[in-house]
Design an enzyme around this catalytic site. Structure first.
Site, PDB file in Angstrom:
ATOM      1  N   HIS A  83      -4.426   0.399   7.432  1.00  0.00           N
ATOM      2  CA  HIS A  83      -4.529  -0.927   6.819  1.00  0.00           C
ATOM      3  C   HIS A  83      -3.555  -1.757   7.597  1.00  0.00           C
ATOM      4  O   HIS A  83      -3.764  -2.597   8.034  1.00  0.00           O
ATOM      5  CB  HIS A  83      -4.444  -0.664   5.319  1.00  0.00           C
ATOM      6  CG  HIS A  83      -4.756  -2.147   4.717  1.00  0.00           C
ATOM      7  ND1 HIS A  83      -4.572  -2.157   3.304  1.00  0.00           N
ATOM      8  CD2 HIS A  83      -4.941  -3.179   5.249  1.00  0.00           C
ATOM      9  CE1 HIS A  83      -4.878  -3.599   3.117  1.00  0.00           C
ATOM     10  NE2 HIS A  83      -5.271  -4.092   4.105  1.00  0.00           N
TER      11      HIS A  83
ATOM     12  N   GLU B 180      -4.412  -2.262  11.047  1.00  0.00           N
ATOM     13  CA  GLU B 180      -5.431  -3.465  11.187  1.00  0.00           C
ATOM     14  C   GLU B 180      -4.919  -4.887  11.322  1.00  0.00           C
ATOM     15  O   GLU B 180      -5.361  -5.591  12.057  1.00  0.00           O
ATOM     16  CB  GLU B 180      -6.434  -2.922  10.066  1.00  0.00           C
ATOM     17  CG  GLU B 180      -7.517  -4.177   9.911  1.00  0.00           C
ATOM     18  CD  GLU B 180      -7.823  -4.812   8.753  1.00  0.00           C
ATOM     19  OE1 GLU B 180      -7.578  -5.895   8.365  1.00  0.00           O
ATOM     20  OE2 GLU B 180      -7.944  -3.905   7.625  1.00  0.00           O
TER      21      GLU B 180
ATOM     22  N   GLU C 219      -1.033  -7.374  -1.018  1.00  0.00           N
ATOM     23  CA  GLU C 219      -2.489  -7.263  -1.277  1.00  0.00           C
ATOM     24  C   GLU C 219      -3.033  -6.073  -1.854  1.00  0.00           C
ATOM     25  O   GLU C 219      -3.878  -6.139  -2.936  1.00  0.00           O
ATOM     26  CB  GLU C 219      -3.280  -7.027   0.112  1.00  0.00           C
ATOM     27  CG  GLU C 219      -4.693  -6.936   0.248  1.00  0.00           C
ATOM     28  CD  GLU C 219      -5.231  -6.919   1.457  1.00  0.00           C
ATOM     29  OE1 GLU C 219      -4.548  -6.830   2.534  1.00  0.00           O
ATOM     30  OE2 GLU C 219      -6.486  -6.163   1.395  1.00  0.00           O
TER      31      GLU C 219
HETATM   32 ZN    ZN Z   1      -5.924  -6.200   4.370  1.00  0.00          ZN
END
Ligand code: ZN
Length: 1026
Positions: free
Chosen positions: A120, A123, A221
């Site tokens: 993640h 990314e 997040e």
């Molecule tokens: Zn994210």
């Protein structure tokens, strides 16, 4: 930028295509409510995209790729080509279709073996700058230099995918170039890792004595995602059903593990996973395949050789006996019944998703078991009124290499866990004996046929997301496209063996030892324990730090902030120009007629043999005190049964004949005045041409003989609604904050707060807590008398040229049966006497993050300043608020918008700050007045606004701007010219006039935990859950 499969992502729900019998039941029902259909623009090239592709031969070499096979799928109007790259082994799937909304994506199999969130964070970091595009954050910058219809990146449990779509050919190669460079040649600098992943930094980065805490975009997040009980449950469920390999970890990142990740590990993960030999490329649409192949080969693949990526996911070793597990979550103060907050769920491991027929069968079976009121689990679990709704993971799930099926309940009392487990077991036993009603199987096959014909504008993306999971595990994706073959085989199996599905139930569930019972209970101090753990982790990392080390942390914080504030040169990036924007809109011909004294808009479109019906029924005669009941009325009225039909029978007919009957609340501000508006409900449905009469008959039953007297049924629906809405708080907190901020500014803001904001959440909660709900049902009966008549109604039909007359006749016959005299006017706009007030509202909620919003009174759509405010909002978002709130503040997102509600609105999403963010909102206004930005910045803001303005519209939605928003093509064209004409002077003028002066109505709202600053300021009203 979201971890779809594990975090209950909103994004995946939006792009999942219902055609694929949605992986989870929840997706389908939510899709119906939230799906915004668009237009599919079609362009006729001289040689069609399909013809070009069908001329390829297997074995043919094109730009370093070899064609493996070509597959024609007439039922989906497409041809697919599968290729592989000779030198690197990269795989490629091209889907040719006469659709100008072209899609590109590159996906990698990413199988992390820990919960540090490495895939993640990668990314995110890959999008922070690359060799060819070394500027900061090229991805976000491209949002403003393109007319893309979609740009995003997702991390799943076992893949990471970077997709975009656009209708402009130059834009396509621009974006592809940026995506390819970002994924294969990212800079991955240490500061990117620190910004996007995690870092230690002083809470106030200007103050070396302030406490040292964790910061980072993904860190925050995931803290936000894990605070949502449904994400938490889904994550545990997958981790524990697949305990031996990658699925046992949280690919999004567990906040307690994220700080274990190093920058070196991140770079290693990139080298081993983002390699062509581990990559899958996908293109879709009417753009020539050769151009894409050439660009990918030249820009990337020529620079690589072949490797053996070690990313294969082994099969899970099958258990010899079932397992149980118990986990905890935070107490939900919004829960209707605080004593009922336990969730229980049973999950079964099924076969590999790579077998197309096996997974088709399992997904149909999953739908038969849990979907809709006629399904056995709906009857046995939901109608028993033990819990509020299905558990967060329900139905067939193919997001892992081996599929799973889950069923259970949430919102139950802890002592009912055993009862629920017994019901689940008994229900499977019953189904294994009795099987399924033929009508239900027929209804599912009807749905598949209808969804193939129903055109959406994001078909290419939906297809990608549907195919990616199986393709990711070496299945041939073209095998999974042949829906008709699978339907045929399915019918054959049933004909040959009428007990076939019963045997499957036996095999998949009753005899399956690989099953997990997961119980999640609330814990009083759950959040406190997490906070303590975090604090402890910080102590561990900082207790032995020397004064020098602490100074370094402080300086690193300053350095990063300085980097983030530096002016950055995006000129390395490709861009479209304002001249690439079409000057004129494509007009839609609609025909207005009066049928039975009701105004009906006809719009003839190539709808593939599907008829689309909409109606607005105005509420202007409804007494104000009933308004708060309208959302509940809308959501239950089609689910209670009607006429002689029980709700089971009604739902059956709905599934057999239509794509579902939808009723929603409707609020529309007059394009010319903030003080004029239309309140109402909308009805919508669609069906195959030959079912039109039956579709209207169902609506007729609801209008003539609605059933609003079954208290048990109503109780079930209220509980499901209340728990849905409470759940959406943490996923959609920013829209609740925006609604609250606008509630005292404009009439539309006021009513939308009542009908869909925090006021509605509280109202629904109070209803759900009632012992006897019959008084509420009586209110709904009153609502129905005002709404269910032709008195204040107007309708719209979209149908194909050959069928429109017939559809119109059916509609006329339907209208003639209804009560009321008709109104024959186009809209019921009311002048609203409304007294705006200034207010600051803090809804104290136990979230670890905040959602902040501020709204300032603006202008209506046709006002000469509207276009300037709209471009200004975009400019402030991308050039100022993004940097302050996301990059520096660590929030997941933030920005400003000028919508059609009459208010200029700021917002932040999953935000660790509140006071600082409110200051950033104010600072952005001064920034706008100072006008320290370039012409290129203005052009970028325009491009970004136009990519929304020009997003494609499906044939089913043509004409809806006029029908639903009262914006004619003339008004729309004028708005377009105004947008194109906006100058810097215009924006300075409106920034001063509306935002800076301080004489406009102004509201601020905050959803988030208690804090000192609102407590210490008497201007703030603090609302707590008692
Ligand atoms: Zn994210």
């Amino acid at each position: 930028m979201f971890s779809p499969s594990k975090n209950g992502s909103a994004i995946r729900k939006c792009i999942c295509n219902a055609r694929y019998l949605s992986k989870r039941y929840n997706f389908l029902s939510k899709l119906r409510q939230s799906h915004r259909c668009n237009v599919q623009a079609r362009h006729c090239a001289s040689v069609s995209a399909l013809q070009r592709v069908e001329s390829y031969k297997p074995g043919e070499c094109i730009h370093g790729f070899t064609v493996e096979k070509i597959v024609n799928v007439p039922e989906l109007y497409l041809s697919a080509v599968k290729l592989s790259h000779d030198a690197t082994g990269a795989q490629y799937l091209h889907v040719a279709r006469e659709d100008s909304n072209n899609v590109f994506s590159v996906a990698f199999r990413t199988t992390p073996m820990d919960s540090t969130g490495v895939s993640h964070i990668l990314e995110h970091s890959a999008l922070c700058g690359s060799q060819k595009y070394p500027c900061r954050d090229p991805f976000f910058k491209m949002l403003n230099r393109s007319l893309s219809t979609f740009m995003n990146a997702f991390t799943g449990s076992d893949y990471t995918v970077y997709p975009f779509s656009t209708q402009n050919s130059t834009d396509f190669s621009n974006l592809m170039s940026v995506y390819l460079d970002a994924t294969f040649f990212p800079k991955l600098q240490e500061q990117d890792f620190r910004q996007e992943g995690w870092r230690l930094e002083n809470e106030d980065n200007q103050d070396p004595t302030s406490p040292i805490i964790f910061k980072g975009v993904v860190y925050n997040e995931m803290k936000g995602a894990m605070a949502s009980a449904d994400s938490l449950f889904a994550t545990h469920c997958q981790n524990k059903l697949f305990p031996s390999h990658t699925y046992s970890h949280n690919s999004g990142g567990d906040p307690s593990c994220i700080p274990d990740l190093t920058w070196q590990q991140l770079k290693q993960f990139h080298a081993s996973h983002y390699h062509p030999s581990n990559a899958r490329f996908y293109t879709y649409g009417n753009r020539p395949l050769e151009e894409s192949l050439q660009q990918i080969d030249t820009q990337v693949l020529r620079r690589f050789g072949k490797i053996q990526p070690d990313t294969v996911v082994p099969d899970e070793a099958r258990w010899t006996e079932p397992r149980e597990a118990e986990v905890y979550c935070t107490l939900d103060p919004m829960a209707a019944d605080p004593t009922k907050q336990t969730t229980v769920n049973v999950s079964y491991l099924l076969g590999r998703i790579t077998d197309p027929f096996e997974s088709f069968t399992a997904s149909v079976l999953g739908t038969l078991l849990v979907s809709g009121p006629t399904s056995p689990f709906y009857k046995a679990l939901l109608e028993a009124n033990i819990g509020s709704d299905y558990s967060p993971v329900v139905g067939y799930d193919n997001s892992t290499k081996e599929a799973s099926f889950s069923v259970g309940l949430q919102g139950i009392a802890t002592e009912d866990v055993e009862k629920v487990k017994d019901i689940i077991q008994q229900t499977f036993q019953k189904v294994a004996v009795e099987g399924f009603d033929d009508k239900r199987i027929e209804a599912i096959l009807h749905k598949i046929e209808l969804s193939q014909k129903h055109q959406t504008t994001n078909f290419g993306l939906g297809l990608l997301m549907a195919l990616l999971s199986c393709w990711n595990h070496e299945a041939d994706p073209t095998d999974h496209l042949k829906i008709n073959d699978m339907v045929t085989s399915f019918k054959h199996c049933l004909e040959n063996n009428p007990k076939w599905l019963e045997e499957k139930v036996e095999e998949y569930f009753l005899k399956n030892q690989h099953r997990l019972t997961l119980v999640m209970k609330p814990k009083e101090n759950f959040q406190q324990e997490l906070d303590d753990q975090e604090a402890q982790k910080i102590v561990c990392l900082t207790e032995n730090l020397s004064t020098n080390d602490r100074q370094t942390i402080f300086e690193d914080g300053l350095k990063l902030a300085e980097e983030q504030s530096k002016e950055d040169d995006p000129s390395c990036l490709p861009t479209l120009a304002i001249s690439d924007i079409d000057r004129d809109i494509i007009r839609t011909v609609v025909d207005l007629q009066t049928l039975n004294n009701v105004s009906v808009q006809h719009c003839i479109q190539p709808t593939n043999g599907v008829v689309y019906f909409r109606a607005v029924a105005s509420l202007h005669t409804l007494p104000d005190e009933l308004l708060t009941y309208v959302p509940l009325f809308s959501s239950v009225i089609t689910q209670m049964g009607a006429g002689d039909m029980s709700f089971h029978e009604f739902s059956q007919q709905e599934d057999l004949k239509t794509g579902g009957l939808g009723v929603k609340t409707y609020l529309c501000q007059h394009p010319e005045s903030i003080h004029k508006l239309e309140k109402g409900i909308t009805l919508s449905s669609y069906c195959l041409d030959n079912n039109t009469e039956e579709m209207f008959r169902l609506w007729q039953e609801i209008f003539l003989r609605p059933k609003l007297d079954d208290v048990d049924r109503f109780t079930t629906l209220v509980r499901m609604n209340a728990s849905d809405l409470a759940m959406s708080l943490s996923n959609m907190g920013h829209s609740f904050a925006m609604s609250a901020a606008q509630s005292n500014i404009t009439p539309v803001g006021h009513f939308s707060e009542i009908m869909s904001g925090m006021m509605q959440v509280k109202f629904l909660k109070s209803v759900a807590e009632m012992q006897d709900m019959s008084p509420v049902l009586q209110k709904l009966q009153q609502v129905s008398r005002h709404v269910l008549s032709t008195e204040n109604m107007r309708c719209a039909l979209n149908a194909s040229p050959l069928f429109m007359d017939t559809a119109s006749l059916h509609l006329e016959r339907y209208l003639s049966q209804l009560p009321g005299e008709g109104a024959a006017h186009t809209a019921c706009m009311q002048d609203i006497q409304f007294n705006p007030t200034m207010q600051k509202l803090h809804y104290e909620l136990p979230f670890p993050v905040n959602y902040v919003s501020r709204a300032i009174e603006g202008v209506p759509y046709t006002h000469e300043d509207f276009a300037s405010l709209r471009i200004l909002a975009r400019l402030m978002s991308s050039k100022f608020l993004h940097r302050e709130i996301r990059e520096k503040g660590g929030a997941y997102g933030g920005g400003a918008s000028m919508g059609t509600s009459g208010a200029f609105t700021f917002y932040s999403y999953r935000d660790p700050n509140s006071e600082k963010t409110i200051k950033a909102f104010s600072d952005s206004i001064q920034w706008a007045v100072d006008a320290n930005y370039s012409q290129q910045d203005i052009d970028e803001a325009k491009l970004s606004v136009f990519s929304a303005v020009d997003s494609p519209t499906a044939p089913s939605s043509k004409g809806m701007r006029l029908f639903s928003s009262h914006i004619s093509d003339e008004i729309y064209q004028r708005h377009r010219q105004q947008l194109l004409a906006v100058t810097q002077d215009d924006m300075v003028k409106v920034a001063k006039k509306y935002l800076l002066k301080g004489d406009k109505m102004d509201g601020t709202a905050l959803l988030g935990p208690a804090n000192e600053f609102t407590k210490g300021d008497e201007q703030w009203t603090i609302k707590k859950e008692e």
